[in-house]
Design an enzyme around this catalytic site. Structure first.
Site, PDB file in Angstrom:
ATOM      1  N   GLY A 108       0.533  -1.156  -0.158  1.00  0.00           N
ATOM      2  CA  GLY A 108       0.173   0.094   0.335  1.00  0.00           C
ATOM      3  C   GLY A 108       0.494   0.831  -0.063  1.00  0.00           C
ATOM      4  N   ALA A 109       1.528   1.119  -1.280  1.00  0.00           N
ATOM      5  CA  ALA A 109       2.858   2.839  -0.720  1.00  0.00           C
ATOM      6  C   ALA A 109       2.400   3.554  -1.836  1.00  0.00           C
ATOM      7  CB  ALA A 109       4.090   1.936  -1.174  1.00  0.00           C
ATOM      8  N   ALA A 138     -11.027  -3.655  15.988  1.00  0.00           N
ATOM      9  CA  ALA A 138     -10.381  -5.169  15.625  1.00  0.00           C
ATOM     10  C   ALA A 138      -9.615  -5.820  15.259  1.00  0.00           C
ATOM     11  CB  ALA A 138     -11.471  -6.347  16.313  1.00  0.00           C
ATOM     12  N   TYR A 187     -12.651  -1.995  12.043  1.00  0.00           N
ATOM     13  CA  TYR A 187     -11.227  -1.587  12.339  1.00  0.00           C
ATOM     14  C   TYR A 187     -10.146  -1.950  13.326  1.00  0.00           C
ATOM     15  CZ  TYR A 187      -6.796   1.719  11.109  1.00  0.00           C
ATOM     16  OH  TYR A 187      -6.057   2.445  10.680  1.00  0.00           O
ATOM     17  N   ASN A 201       1.811  -2.523   5.764  1.00  0.00           N
ATOM     18  CA  ASN A 201       1.350  -0.917   5.951  1.00  0.00           C
ATOM     19  C   ASN A 201      -0.064  -0.898   5.280  1.00  0.00           C
ATOM     20  OD1 ASN A 201       1.818   1.764   5.894  1.00  0.00           O
ATOM     21  ND2 ASN A 201       0.776   1.944   3.723  1.00  0.00           N
ATOM     22  N   SER A 250      -1.860   0.138  14.902  1.00  0.00           N
ATOM     23  CA  SER A 250      -2.534   1.533  14.947  1.00  0.00           C
ATOM     24  C   SER A 250      -2.958   1.945  16.686  1.00  0.00           C
ATOM     25  CB  SER A 250      -4.220   1.641  14.191  1.00  0.00           C
ATOM     26  OG  SER A 250      -5.027   3.082  14.671  1.00  0.00           O
TER      27      SER A 250
HETATM   28  P1  NAP Z   1      -3.994   5.468   2.186  1.00  0.00           P
HETATM   29  O1  NAP Z   1      -3.688   6.642   2.252  1.00  0.00           O
HETATM   30  O2  NAP Z   1      -5.877   5.084   2.284  1.00  0.00           O
HETATM   31  O3  NAP Z   1      -3.077   4.378   1.914  1.00  0.00           O
HETATM   32  C1  NAP Z   1      -3.282   3.282   2.275  1.00  0.00           C
HETATM   33  C2  NAP Z   1      -3.098   2.226   1.632  1.00  0.00           C
HETATM   34  O4  NAP Z   1      -3.151   1.227   1.754  1.00  0.00           O
HETATM   35  C3  NAP Z   1      -3.570   2.924  -0.236  1.00  0.00           C
HETATM   36  O5  NAP Z   1      -2.517   3.093  -1.041  1.00  0.00           O
HETATM   37  C4  NAP Z   1      -4.342   1.610  -0.675  1.00  0.00           C
HETATM   38  O6  NAP Z   1      -3.672   1.220  -2.084  1.00  0.00           O
HETATM   39  C5  NAP Z   1      -3.527   0.112  -0.219  1.00  0.00           C
HETATM   40  N1  NAP Z   1      -4.411  -0.998   0.041  1.00  0.00           N
HETATM   41  C6  NAP Z   1      -5.336  -0.881   0.591  1.00  0.00           C
HETATM   42  N2  NAP Z   1      -6.029  -2.023   0.357  1.00  0.00           N
HETATM   43  C7  NAP Z   1      -5.178  -2.652  -0.136  1.00  0.00           C
HETATM   44  C8  NAP Z   1      -5.583  -4.137  -0.704  1.00  0.00           C
HETATM   45  N3  NAP Z   1      -6.598  -5.160  -0.591  1.00  0.00           N
HETATM   46  N4  NAP Z   1      -4.331  -5.337  -1.177  1.00  0.00           N
HETATM   47  C9  NAP Z   1      -3.285  -3.692  -1.290  1.00  0.00           C
HETATM   48  N5  NAP Z   1      -2.901  -2.442  -0.955  1.00  0.00           N
HETATM   49  C10 NAP Z   1      -4.122  -1.900  -0.460  1.00  0.00           C
HETATM   50  O7  NAP Z   1      -4.311   5.278   4.358  1.00  0.00           O
HETATM   51  P2  NAP Z   1      -2.957   5.552   5.389  1.00  0.00           P
HETATM   52  O8  NAP Z   1      -3.221   6.691   5.983  1.00  0.00           O
HETATM   53  O9  NAP Z   1      -1.231   5.937   4.389  1.00  0.00           O
HETATM   54  O10 NAP Z   1      -2.669   4.898   6.403  1.00  0.00           O
HETATM   55  C11 NAP Z   1      -1.148   3.505   6.365  1.00  0.00           C
HETATM   56  C12 NAP Z   1      -1.751   2.511   6.959  1.00  0.00           C
HETATM   57  O11 NAP Z   1      -1.005   2.907   8.597  1.00  0.00           O
HETATM   58  C13 NAP Z   1      -2.966   1.416   7.054  1.00  0.00           C
HETATM   59  O12 NAP Z   1      -2.493   0.633   8.015  1.00  0.00           O
HETATM   60  C14 NAP Z   1      -3.452   2.303   7.982  1.00  0.00           C
HETATM   61  O13 NAP Z   1      -5.003   1.798   8.748  1.00  0.00           O
HETATM   62  C15 NAP Z   1      -2.158   2.715   9.205  1.00  0.00           C
HETATM   63  N6  NAP Z   1      -2.808   3.568   9.906  1.00  0.00           N
HETATM   64  C16 NAP Z   1      -3.010   4.996   9.500  1.00  0.00           C
HETATM   65  C17 NAP Z   1      -3.294   6.132  10.125  1.00  0.00           C
HETATM   66  C18 NAP Z   1      -3.513   7.318  10.164  1.00  0.00           C
HETATM   67  O14 NAP Z   1      -4.176   8.690  10.779  1.00  0.00           O
HETATM   68  N7  NAP Z   1      -4.074   7.664   8.257  1.00  0.00           N
HETATM   69  C19 NAP Z   1      -3.151   6.378  12.017  1.00  0.00           C
HETATM   70  C20 NAP Z   1      -3.044   4.564  12.239  1.00  0.00           C
HETATM   71  C21 NAP Z   1      -3.196   3.843  11.511  1.00  0.00           C
HETATM   72  P3  NAP Z   1      -4.502   1.594  -3.252  1.00  0.00           P
HETATM   73  O15 NAP Z   1      -4.641   3.311  -3.034  1.00  0.00           O
HETATM   74  O16 NAP Z   1      -3.383   1.378  -4.428  1.00  0.00           O
HETATM   75  O17 NAP Z   1      -5.303   0.903  -3.604  1.00  0.00           O
END
Ligand code: NAP
Length: 247
Positions: free
Chosen positions: A9-10, A155, A153, A87, A139
């Site tokens: 998910g990069a 869980a 989420y 990620n 998270s």
């Molecule tokens: P984001 O911008 O939504 O990025 C998440 C990425 O995951 C997306 O680019 C998406 O890829 C990819 N993804 C989703 N389903 C997938 C699948 N089945 N196979 C491969 N890739 C997949 O989220 P983010 O905020 O950067 O978060 C990144 C991580 O940090 C996540 O695990 C999130 O739960 C965690 N997190 C985020 C926060 C926050 O406040 N932002 C806080 C705590 C934890 P595509 O775009 O290519 O579909």
């Protein structure tokens, strides 16, 4: 030879920040993405211009066969995955009484089974070469419930912490497996749709009175996979600016 890092998910958000930071520090990068093709290709170009090797591979981490194909391609072209950053994640927020079991399953499939699929697929390579690093991006929601809309989420992120502990046992002694639990990180997707008032209220719940930047998570990843962190294993590190009312 540079170490090869697979970041799921990069193409955007925290994963993109990790990819850029590690590329700047001489790691070869594999950008995994699912739907953000254009963003993944642009990021690949940027990273190649930094002088390291880079691949961008479309694969749904929840699908075992797609993960298998992705890692086979990495093994063929780069030799194998030395560092895995789980990620990729989804958050299908919904009210409890509207949440369906199918939505719940989908969240678990991506956030937990996805990490399991990737870890399982790199297992033999890491054990054979007696080196590896795995970071799971959980998270603070997996430690203490923060938003009532995120039942599945939360869980899934708690399950990812549990998975970290089991993986640390399975991969010992040469592979360190750690977990990072971010709080509110201001990625584009996270900020999308929030008005100023809501953001202000959310920041007031954080001791440093602001949300975090994706780069700040990337710096922590960089440290945890470095040799300076060789004795840090099987742990969960919060990066949340200090959430008021939680410990
Ligand atoms: P984001 O911008 O939504 O990025 C998440 C990425 O995951 C997306 O680019 C998406 O890829 C990819 N993804 C989703 N389903 C997938 C699948 N089945 N196979 C491969 N890739 C997949 O989220 P983010 O905020 O950067 O978060 C990144 C991580 O940090 C996540 O695990 C999130 O739960 C965690 N997190 C985020 C926060 C926050 O406040 N932002 C806080 C705590 C934890 P595509 O775009 O290519 O579909």
């Amino acid at each position: 030879m540079n170490k090869v890092v697979l970041i799921t998910g990069a193409a955007q958000g925290i994963g993109k920040a990790i990819a850029l930071e590690l590329a700047k520090n001489h790691y070869d990068i594999v950008i995994n993405y699912r739907s953000s093709h254009k963003e993944a290709m642009e990021l690949k170009e940027t990273i190649l211009n930094l002088g390291v090797r880079c691949m961008a591979i479309c694969a749904d981490v929840s699908k075992e066969q797609e993960v298998d194909d992705m890692v086979s391609q990495i093994e063929k072209e780069m030799g194998g995955v030395d560092v895995l950053i789980n990620n990729a994640g989804i958050d299908l927020s919904n009210l409890f009484h509207l949440k369906t079991a199918d939505e719940f399953r989908k969240t678990m499939d991506v956030n937990v089974i996805g990490a399991f699929n990737c870890a399982k697929r790199v297992y033999h390579h890491m054990l054979d070469q007696e080196y590896g690093r795995i970071i799971n991006i959980s998270s603070t929601n997996g430690i203490n419930t923060y938003y009532p809309m995120c039942i599945d989420y939360d869980a899934s992120k708690a399950a990812l912490i549990s998975l970290t502990h089991n993986l640390a046992f399975e991969f010992a002694p040469y592979v360190n497996v750690n977990c990072i639990a971010p709080g509110f990180i201001g990625t584009e997707n996270e900020l999308d749709g929030y008005d100023e008032e809501f953001l202000k209220e959310e920041c007031e719940k954080i001791m440093v009175n602001r949300y975090g930047n994706p780069e700040e998570v990337a710096y922590l990843v960089k440290f945890l996979i470095s040799s300076e962190a060789n004795f840090i294993n099987n742990t969960v590190i919060r990066i949340d600016g200090g959430q008021k009312g939680s410990c």
